[in-house]
Scaffold this motif. Structure first.
Motif, PDB file in Angstrom:
ATOM      1  N   SER A 519       0.659  -0.909  -0.763  1.00 28.46           N
ATOM      2  CA  SER A 519       0.053   0.121  -0.228  1.00 28.46           C
ATOM      3  C   SER A 519       0.763   1.553   0.003  1.00 28.46           C
ATOM      4  O   SER A 519       0.528   2.445  -0.945  1.00 28.46           O
ATOM      5  CB  SER A 519      -1.214   0.185   0.976  1.00 28.46           C
ATOM      6  OG  SER A 519      -2.130  -1.182   0.982  1.00 28.46           O
ATOM      7  N   SER A 523       0.910   4.041  -3.294  1.00 23.25           N
ATOM      8  CA  SER A 523       0.877   5.341  -2.792  1.00 23.25           C
ATOM      9  C   SER A 523       1.904   6.288  -3.365  1.00 23.25           C
ATOM     10  O   SER A 523       0.856   7.478  -3.461  1.00 23.25           O
ATOM     11  CB  SER A 523      -0.132   5.441  -1.086  1.00 23.25           C
ATOM     12  OG  SER A 523      -0.195   6.993  -0.611  1.00 23.25           O
ATOM     13  N   THR A 532      -5.320   4.684  -3.562  1.00 26.61           N
ATOM     14  CA  THR A 532      -4.638   3.783  -3.265  1.00 26.61           C
ATOM     15  C   THR A 532      -5.159   2.125  -2.067  1.00 26.61           C
ATOM     16  O   THR A 532      -5.348   1.062  -2.453  1.00 26.61           O
ATOM     17  CB  THR A 532      -3.432   3.657  -2.255  1.00 26.61           C
ATOM     18  OG1 THR A 532      -2.428   4.467  -2.685  1.00 26.61           O
ATOM     19  CG2 THR A 532      -2.614   2.792  -1.631  1.00 26.61           C
ATOM     20  N   SER A 573      -1.367   4.102   3.417  1.00 28.92           N
ATOM     21  CA  SER A 573      -1.642   4.426   2.001  1.00 28.92           C
ATOM     22  C   SER A 573      -1.373   6.190   2.939  1.00 28.92           C
ATOM     23  O   SER A 573      -0.589   7.259   1.574  1.00 28.92           O
ATOM     24  CB  SER A 573      -3.111   4.387   2.231  1.00 28.92           C
ATOM     25  OG  SER A 573      -3.442   3.401   1.046  1.00 28.92           O
TER      26      SER A 573
END
Length: 656
Positions: A519, A523, A532, A573
Motif C-alpha cells: 500500500s 501510494s 491506493t 496509504s
C-alpha cells in the motif's frame, strides 16, 4: 556521434519489448495455443471458445469460418495463465495487419519513478512531473520508436490526453476552484490587515518558537473534517506567526502536512469517511463469512490498529515539545534561527520574483476579526455543506422516505444512534460541493468586511483577489500534472504490477507487513492515498479472509486480522502520500506554507519513514499477539515511548 539521451532512452525501452503472440483460453480454463493477428482481427485456434480480456470473458465471433476476436487499438491487460501482461494494439493504415506489442508490466513503474527521481535530483517538480507523464505516454503508446515521430506523438498525447483528462474531472476542478478561492480570500484578509491582526493576537499566546509550533499543531488537529481545508487554512493562517519566530517554512509545512491527513483519516466525521466506507464495503461484499458486517462497524473496529496516524500526531508533538530535530529538518531550523531565512537561499530569489505583495495596505486597521470571521465561515460552511449534501443523499436512498426532505424529517427517518447517523450522513455527503460552498462564502464575507469598513474599495479588493489567484497558479499546475501522471499509472496498471510483485505470500502473519509495504509503494508511486485504498481494499480484504480461514483460524482471530489489514491499508496509504513528491496533499501543504516543494518532501521524509517503520513493526506484532483493544492500546504506548526515545536520542536541540 553518440545518440542524445532523449532518443536513447525510448530506443532502449523499445528494444526491451518484442512482438509476441497472445494466448487463448478455453471455457474450462486450459490454455489452447496462440492468438495471432490477421487483417485487424486476432485469429485464434478453432477449438477455442473464449479469451480473457481485462478480467472479463469476451465472446469469439466468426469471420470467414475462423473464430476471431476484434481487439480495439490501445492498451489491454490480458491474463497469461496465472500472470498478467500488458499488450498494445496499434492500428495500421490500409489493409496491413494491426501491430501487436507486448509491454513488460514492470515498465509501468517507470513514469512515477522518473518523476520522483528527477524531482528529488533537480528540485524542479514541474518539469519532473511532465517528464514522467511523457515517458508514460510513450510506453502507453506501444513504445513507438518511429524516428523522432514516436517521441513527438508521445509529447502530443501528454497534453492532448493526460493533461486534458486530468482537468476534465469534476472533483479535480472542484479542488482547483476551492484552492483558488481560498488563496484569493487569504490575499484579501492579508491586504485588509486581518492576518496581521491574527498574528498580533496569536503573539499573546505564541511567545516562543515552541508555543507557535504547538498552536499550529493544535489547529491542525482541530480542523479534522477535511485535509484540504486543514492544510490551506492552517498553513496560510500560521505562516506569518511562525515567520515571526524564525521557524523554517519546511517545519511549518511538515506540521501542516502531518496533522491533516492523519487526523482526517481516522476521525469519525470527515470527508474521508465516505470514500473509506465505500472501499471497505466493496471489499467485504460477496465474501462468504462477512455478509453480516457493515462497512462502518468494520471501520470502527479497525481504528485500534491505526498506529501510523496516531503515532504521527504524537511524533510531531514530541518534536515540538523537546525542541529537537534531526536530519535535513535540523539544518533548515538552524538556518532559520541563525539567519532569519525561513526559506532556503536557493529558493529565496524565486520567492521574491513570484510572490504577490500581500502586506496590509497603508492605513489598514489590524483587526483580527477581519481574518477570523472569513476563516470561521469556511469551516462552518464546510460542515453545513457536508450535512446538507449528506442528508439529501440519505433521503434519496431511504426505503420509506418521509413526506418532507428537510433535515429534521430525514434525520428522524434514519436508523441507529446519533454517531451512527452522523457517520452515515457525512459518508454520503459530497465533500467537493461542501468545499466549494465554503470557499465562495469565505470570499464573499472577506469582500463585504473589507469594503464595508472602507479599508479598500471594490477595485482594490478584487485586485487582491486576483493576486491570490496568481499566487496559487503554480500549485494548480503541479496538481494538474500530478493528476495527469496518476492517469498514466492507471493506464499502465502500475498497481497491478506492484500487487503481482508483492502479493504472493500466503502466511497469515505476514499478510499485514506485506499489505503495508504494498500500500505504501502504491501510494508513493501514484501520489494518492484514496486511489491506493480503491485499488488495495478489494484485493486485501478477500485475500486476508481467505488465507486466515484457509489456515484454520477461528472466526474471531480471522476478524482480528481482517481489521488490522483494513487499518493498515489506510495507514500505509497516508504514509506513502506523505513521502511522495507527486501527492496532492503534500503539494498543497507546500503551497499553503509557501515552502519549496522538494525541500518539504526532503525534510519530511526521514520523519515519516521513522514513524512508518515503527508502525509496521507494531502492526505485525498486533496480529501475532492476537489483537484486541487492550493489546493495541499497550502497543500505542510502547510506540509513542519508542518515538520519544528516538527524538531524544537522534534529535539536537534547536536554540530558540
Amino acid at each position: 556521434m553518440p545518440l542524445p539521451k532523449f532518443i536513447l532512452i525510448p530506443l532502449i525501452l523499445s528494444l526491451l519489448t518484442a512482438i509476441t503472440p497472445l494466448r487463448a483460453q478455453s471455457d474450462d480454463g486450459a490454455w489452447l495455443g496462440n492468438i495471432s493477428l490477421n487483417d485487424g482481427m486476432i485469429e485464434v485456434p478453432t477449438t477455442v471458445k473464449s479469451v480473457t480480456l481485462d478480467g472479463e470473458t469476451m465472446a469469439i465471433t466468426t469471420t470467414d469460418g475462423r473464430r476471431a476476436l476484434a481487439l480495439s487499438p490501445g492498451l489491454h491487460l490480458l491474463k497469461e495463465g496465472g500472470n498478467t501482461a500488458l499488450y498494445h494494439v496499434a492500428e495500421s493504415p490500409g489493409n496491413y495487419p494491426d501491430k501487436l506489442r507486448r509491454i513488460p508490466l514492470w515498465l509501468s513503474i517507470l513514469p512515477p519513478m522518473i518523476a520522483i527521481g528527477l524531482a528529488l535530483l533537480f528540485k524542479e517538480v514541474l518539469i519532473s512531473l511532465f517528464a514522467g507523464i511523457w515517458v508514460g505516454a510513450f510506453i502507453a503508446g506501444g513504445l513507438r520508436f518511429e524516428g523522432l515521430l514516436g517521441i513527438v506523438k508521445s509529447l502530443m498525447t501528454t497534453v492532448e490526453k493526460y493533461v486534458i483528462n486530468a482537468l476534465n474531472d469534476g472533483g479535480h476542478l472542484s479542488i482547483i476552484v476551492f484552492s483558488l478561492l481560498v488563496g484569493g480570500m487569504v490575499a484579501i484578509i492579508s491586504r485588509n490587515g486581518g492576518m496581521a491582526g491574527v498574528v498580533h493576537r496569536m503573539t499573546k499566546y505564541a511567545k516562543t518558537p515552541r508555543s507557535a509550533q504547538f498552536i499550529t499543531w493544535l489547529l491542525g488537529v482541530g480542523i479534522f473534517f477535511d485535509d484540504y481545508a486543514n492544510t490551506l487554512i492552517v498553513g496560510n493562517t500560521m505562516r506569518s506567526v511562525t515567520d515571526k519566530f524564525r521557524i523554517s517554512r519546511e517545519k511549518l509545512a511538515y506540521i501542516v502536512d502531518s496533522t491533516a491527513a492523519p487526523v482526517a483519516s481516522i476521525a469519525f466525521i470527515t470527508t474521508w469517511i465516505g470514500a473509506e466506507l465505500g472501499y471497505i464495503g466493496d471489499g467485504i461484499e460477496g465474501v462468504a463469512g462477512l455478509e453480516d458486517l457493515s462497512a462502518y462497524s468494520v471501520f470502527l473496529e479497525s481504528l485500534k490498529y491505526s498506529f501510523y496516524p496516531i503515532l504521527t500526531l504524537g511524533f510531531v508533538l514530541f518534536i515540538i515539545i523537546t525542541k529537537r530535530d534531526f536530519g535535513p529538518m535540523l539544518k533548515a531550523e538552524q538556518r532559520a534561527r541563525a539567519t532569519g531565512l525561513v526559506k532556503g537561499q536557493g529558493t529565496e530569489g524565486e520567492h521574491v520574483e513570484e510572490t504577490e505583495d500581500l502586506s496590509p495596505v497603508p492605513g489598514a486597521p489590524l483587526r483580527s476579526r477581519n481574518a477570523i470571521i472569513p476563516v470561521l465561515t469556511v469551516i462552518i460552511m464546510t460542515i453545513i455543506g457536508l450535512v446538507d449534501t449528506g442528508l439529501s443523499s440519505v433521503y434519496a436512498e431511504l426505503a420509506d422516505p418521509p413526506a418532507s426532505d428537510g433535515w429534521g424529517a430525514t434525520w428522524s427517518a434514519m436508523e441507529g444512534d446519533f454517531f451512527f447517523k452522523l457517520g452515515e450522513v457525512v459518508g454520503a455527503a459530497d465533500s467537493y460541493v461542501a468545499l466549494l460552498w465554503a470557499s465562495i462564502s469565505g470570499v464573499v464575507i472577506a469582500i463585504i468586511l473589507t469594503v464595508s469598513q472602507r479599508i479598500m474599495n471594490i477595485g482594490q479588493t478584487m485586485g487582491s483577489l486576483t493576486s491570490g489567484f496568481k499566487a496559487m497558479f503554480s500549485a494548480v499546475m503541479i496538481l494538474t500534472l500530478a493528476w495527469a501522471l496518476a492517469l498514466t499509472t492507471e493506464d499502465l496498471h502500475t498497481a497491478t504490477f506492484l500487487v503481482d510483485l508483492l502479493g504472493d505470500s500466503l502466511n497469515p502473519y505476514f499478510i499485514p507487513p506485506i499489505i503495508f509495504v504494498l500500500s505504501a509503494l502504491v501510494s508513493f508511486s501514484t501520489g494518492s492515498s484514496w486511489s491506493t485504498m480503491a485499488i488495495i481494499y478489494p484485493i486485501a480484504i478477500p485475500l486476508t479472509w481467505a488465507v486466515a480461514t484457509g489456515a484454520g483460524w477461528e472466526y474471531a482471530e480471522a476478524h482480528s486480522l481482517l481489521y488490522n489489514v483494513i487499518s493498515i491499508v489506510l495507514a500505509a496509504s497516508v504514509l506513502g502520500d506523505h513521502c511522495s513528491p507527486i501527492s496532492d496533499t503534500t503539494i498543497l501543504s507546500s503551497l499553503a506554507s509557501d515552502c519549496n516543494h522538494i525541500d518539504h518532501v526532503r525534510t519530511q521524509l526521514p520523519y515519516a519513514l521513522t514513524v512508518g517503520a515503527t508502525s509496521l513493526v507494531l502492526g505485525t506484532l498486533a496480529s501475532m499477539l492476537g489483537g484486541g483493544w487492550v493489546l493495541c492500546l499497550s502497543l500505542w504506548v510502547i510506540g509513542l515511548g519508542f518515538l520519544y526515545f528516538v527524538v531524544r536520542w537522534r534529535g539536537t536541540v534547536v536554540d530558540a
